[in-house]
Design a protein around this motif. Structure first.
Motif, PDB file in Angstrom:
ATOM      1  N   GLY A 105       0.812  -1.156   0.053  1.00 60.78           N
ATOM      2  CA  GLY A 105      -0.235   0.022   0.072  1.00 60.78           C
ATOM      3  C   GLY A 105       0.758   1.301  -0.160  1.00 60.78           C
ATOM      4  N   PRO A 106       0.293   2.248  -0.221  1.00 65.12           N
ATOM      5  CA  PRO A 106       1.047   3.756  -0.050  1.00 65.12           C
ATOM      6  C   PRO A 106       1.474   3.933   1.351  1.00 65.12           C
ATOM      7  N   VAL A 107       2.813   4.147   1.278  1.00 59.89           N
ATOM      8  CA  VAL A 107       3.943   4.316   2.436  1.00 59.89           C
ATOM      9  C   VAL A 107       3.057   5.291   3.478  1.00 59.89           C
ATOM     10  N   ARG A 108       2.327   6.296   3.251  1.00 51.81           N
ATOM     11  CA  ARG A 108       1.784   7.103   4.009  1.00 51.81           C
ATOM     12  C   ARG A 108       0.392   6.496   4.728  1.00 51.81           C
ATOM     13  N   GLN A 109      -0.265   5.704   4.040  1.00 50.55           N
ATOM     14  CA  GLN A 109      -1.296   4.926   4.578  1.00 50.55           C
ATOM     15  C   GLN A 109      -0.969   3.812   5.363  1.00 50.55           C
ATOM     16  N   LEU A 110       0.014   3.193   4.940  1.00 49.09           N
ATOM     17  CA  LEU A 110       0.611   2.159   6.026  1.00 49.09           C
ATOM     18  C   LEU A 110       0.949   2.697   7.153  1.00 49.09           C
ATOM     19  N   LEU A 111       1.870   3.718   7.108  1.00 50.57           N
ATOM     20  CA  LEU A 111       2.247   4.408   8.523  1.00 50.57           C
ATOM     21  C   LEU A 111       1.183   4.937   9.407  1.00 50.57           C
ATOM     22  N   ALA A 112       0.181   5.696   8.643  1.00 49.70           N
ATOM     23  CA  ALA A 112      -1.088   6.053   9.603  1.00 49.70           C
ATOM     24  C   ALA A 112      -1.769   4.746  10.145  1.00 49.70           C
ATOM     25  N   ASP A 113      -1.871   3.679   9.540  1.00 49.23           N
ATOM     26  CA  ASP A 113      -2.750   2.594   9.981  1.00 49.23           C
ATOM     27  C   ASP A 113      -2.045   1.797  10.966  1.00 49.23           C
ATOM     28  N   HIS A 114      -0.595   2.191  11.252  1.00 50.16           N
ATOM     29  CA  HIS A 114      -0.011   1.477  12.205  1.00 50.16           C
ATOM     30  C   HIS A 114       0.663   2.387  13.237  1.00 50.16           C
ATOM     31  N   ARG A 115       0.988   1.836  14.255  1.00 44.54           N
ATOM     32  CA  ARG A 115       1.676   2.550  15.395  1.00 44.54           C
ATOM     33  C   ARG A 115       3.211   2.883  14.963  1.00 44.54           C
ATOM     34  N   TYR A 116       3.770   2.477  13.896  1.00 44.29           N
ATOM     35  CA  TYR A 116       5.107   2.931  13.663  1.00 44.29           C
ATOM     36  C   TYR A 116       5.227   4.131  12.757  1.00 44.29           C
ATOM     37  N   THR A 117       6.456   4.854  13.193  1.00 41.13           N
ATOM     38  CA  THR A 117       6.628   6.218  12.751  1.00 41.13           C
ATOM     39  C   THR A 117       7.729   6.317  11.390  1.00 41.13           C
ATOM     40  N   THR A 118       8.272   5.009  11.322  1.00 41.99           N
ATOM     41  CA  THR A 118       9.311   4.994  10.136  1.00 41.99           C
ATOM     42  C   THR A 118       8.820   3.882   9.331  1.00 41.99           C
TER      43      THR A 118
ATOM     44  N   GLU B 160      11.173   2.038   8.201  1.00 49.20           N
ATOM     45  CA  GLU B 160      12.128   0.860   8.563  1.00 49.20           C
ATOM     46  C   GLU B 160      11.520  -0.108   9.433  1.00 49.20           C
ATOM     47  N   GLN B 161      10.772   0.454  10.773  1.00 48.98           N
ATOM     48  CA  GLN B 161       9.994  -0.182  11.793  1.00 48.98           C
ATOM     49  C   GLN B 161       9.004  -0.843  11.263  1.00 48.98           C
ATOM     50  N   LEU B 162       8.156  -0.437  10.287  1.00 48.37           N
ATOM     51  CA  LEU B 162       7.090  -1.147   9.708  1.00 48.37           C
ATOM     52  C   LEU B 162       7.856  -2.306   9.063  1.00 48.37           C
ATOM     53  N   VAL B 163       8.613  -2.223   8.205  1.00 45.82           N
ATOM     54  CA  VAL B 163       9.028  -3.309   7.447  1.00 45.82           C
ATOM     55  C   VAL B 163       9.873  -4.269   8.514  1.00 45.82           C
ATOM     56  N   LEU B 164      10.359  -3.816   9.359  1.00 42.70           N
ATOM     57  CA  LEU B 164      11.104  -4.924  10.393  1.00 42.70           C
ATOM     58  C   LEU B 164       9.692  -5.673  10.906  1.00 42.70           C
ATOM     59  N   ALA B 165       8.726  -4.954  11.294  1.00 46.13           N
ATOM     60  CA  ALA B 165       7.719  -5.651  12.366  1.00 46.13           C
ATOM     61  C   ALA B 165       6.893  -6.617  11.320  1.00 46.13           C
ATOM     62  N   TYR B 166       6.901  -6.337  10.009  1.00 46.20           N
ATOM     63  CA  TYR B 166       6.387  -7.388   9.106  1.00 46.20           C
ATOM     64  C   TYR B 166       7.316  -8.571   8.992  1.00 46.20           C
ATOM     65  N   MET B 167       8.561  -7.970   8.511  1.00 47.41           N
ATOM     66  CA  MET B 167       9.576  -9.462   8.359  1.00 47.41           C
ATOM     67  C   MET B 167       9.844 -10.135   9.702  1.00 47.41           C
ATOM     68  N   SER B 168       9.706  -9.608  10.801  1.00 50.67           N
ATOM     69  CA  SER B 168       9.744 -10.467  12.124  1.00 50.67           C
ATOM     70  C   SER B 168       8.678 -11.162  12.455  1.00 50.67           C
ATOM     71  N   GLY B 169       7.398 -10.786  11.795  1.00 51.03           N
ATOM     72  CA  GLY B 169       6.192 -11.574  12.051  1.00 51.03           C
ATOM     73  C   GLY B 169       5.517 -11.116  13.129  1.00 51.03           C
ATOM     74  N   ALA B 170       5.903  -9.774  13.826  1.00 50.57           N
ATOM     75  CA  ALA B 170       5.329  -8.928  14.803  1.00 50.57           C
ATOM     76  C   ALA B 170       3.906  -8.470  14.333  1.00 50.57           C
ATOM     77  N   VAL B 171       3.477  -8.391  12.947  1.00 52.74           N
ATOM     78  CA  VAL B 171       2.080  -7.927  12.759  1.00 52.74           C
ATOM     79  C   VAL B 171       1.644  -9.107  11.953  1.00 52.74           C
ATOM     80  N   ALA B 172       0.322  -9.377  12.532  1.00 55.87           N
ATOM     81  CA  ALA B 172      -0.425 -10.576  11.879  1.00 55.87           C
ATOM     82  C   ALA B 172      -0.841 -10.057  10.484  1.00 55.87           C
TER      83      ALA B 172
END
Ligand SMILES: Nc1ncnc2c1ncn2[C@@H]1O[C@H](COP(=O)(O)OP(=O)(O)OP(=O)(O)O)[C@@H](O)[C@H]1O
Length: 239
Positions: A211-224, A226-238
């Protein structure tokens, strides 16, 4: 129109599944970052998008058509492969001549201006260029086709920070000048954050999020990013 549109896209190499049931609908006009761990399927998706390989099942459309569906469609997509390959014994000028010969929509003025701007000597053999210069040459050749979509497979991974920054600026400049879209795969999340406004995270051959980066960041509690990608890569986001 969509840059990429995939439905249940699956690619297997013998019994190994590289992509499984991937659904994507990426609108045109974005610079898309394709990220994910080693073996996630990024290169496979880009090779499918360029028509270098075919899906095992499911469908993929690039700019509204089957990838590499004829000469006209090939001209609408520019591909810069991993390690930005060039012909070592050909000069920079030879590469531009070859580009003009192979591409009906070749923009010679754009190519020559860009080569001068990045300080490449037309007489220099490509085999003697530095990694950063080679990347600029490969990018110039892809852009002078005046494609609607530029695809990059880890284009700047081997470059030092200065050369990478110059390359990414050129990339964004070309996308703006051509009014094109772009898709680039990278492990360098800072690069993706710098230039991409749309994100696809692949993991184990599946789309984890897109999705659009802005929208993905707004939908999650991550501010960057990098945090968002690492959360998905580590399985922290279902999913
Ligand atoms: N030509 C091939 N033959 C067999 N298996 C392959 C082939 N190409 C890729 N694979 C397998 O498909 C899976 C996805 O590979 P792919 O190269 O698309 O991943 P990637 O996300 O680009 O990885 P990396 O970040 O390491 O470049 C991996 O398990 C890989 O081993």
């Amino acid at each position: 129109m969509h840059t990429l549109r995939a439905e249940r896209l699956t690619k297997r190499y013998r019994r190994r599944a590289a992509l499984v049931d991937c659904d994507l609908a990426v609108p045109s006009g974005h610079i898309v970052g394709l990220v994910g761990p080693n073996g996630a399927g990024k290169s496979t998706l880009l090779q499918l998008a360029c028509g270098l390989i075919a899906p095992t099942s499911g469908t993929l459309e690039v700019l509204g058509a089957r990838p590499a569906a004829g000469a006209a469609h090939l001209g609408r997509v520019g591909f810069v492969a991993q390690d930005t390959p060039v012909y070592p014994s050909f000069s920079v000028a030879d590469h531009l001549r070859m580009g003009a010969w192979l591409n009906p929509a070749w923009d010679a003025a754009l190519a020559e201006r860009r080569i001068a701007e990045v300080g490449l000597d037309p007489a220099q053999k490509a085999g003697r260029l530095s990694g950063g210069q080679r990347a600029q040459l490969a990018l110039t050749i892809a852009a002078a086709k005046r494609p609607e979509l530029l695809i990059f497979d880890e284009p700047a991974a081997a470059l030092d920070p200065l050369a990478r920054d110059a390359f990414l600026r050129s990339l964004v400049g070309f996308v703006g000048e051509l009014g094109a879209s772009a898709v680039l795969s990278s492990h360098l999340l800072g690069d993706v954050e710098q230039v991409c406004d749309y994100l696809i995270v692949l993991g184990a051959g599946r789309v984890q999020v897109a999705g659009p980066v802005r929208q993905l960041l707004a939908d999650h509690r991550y501010t960057t990013l990098e945090q968002l990608v690492l959360a998905y890569m580590s399985g922290a986001v279902a999913r």
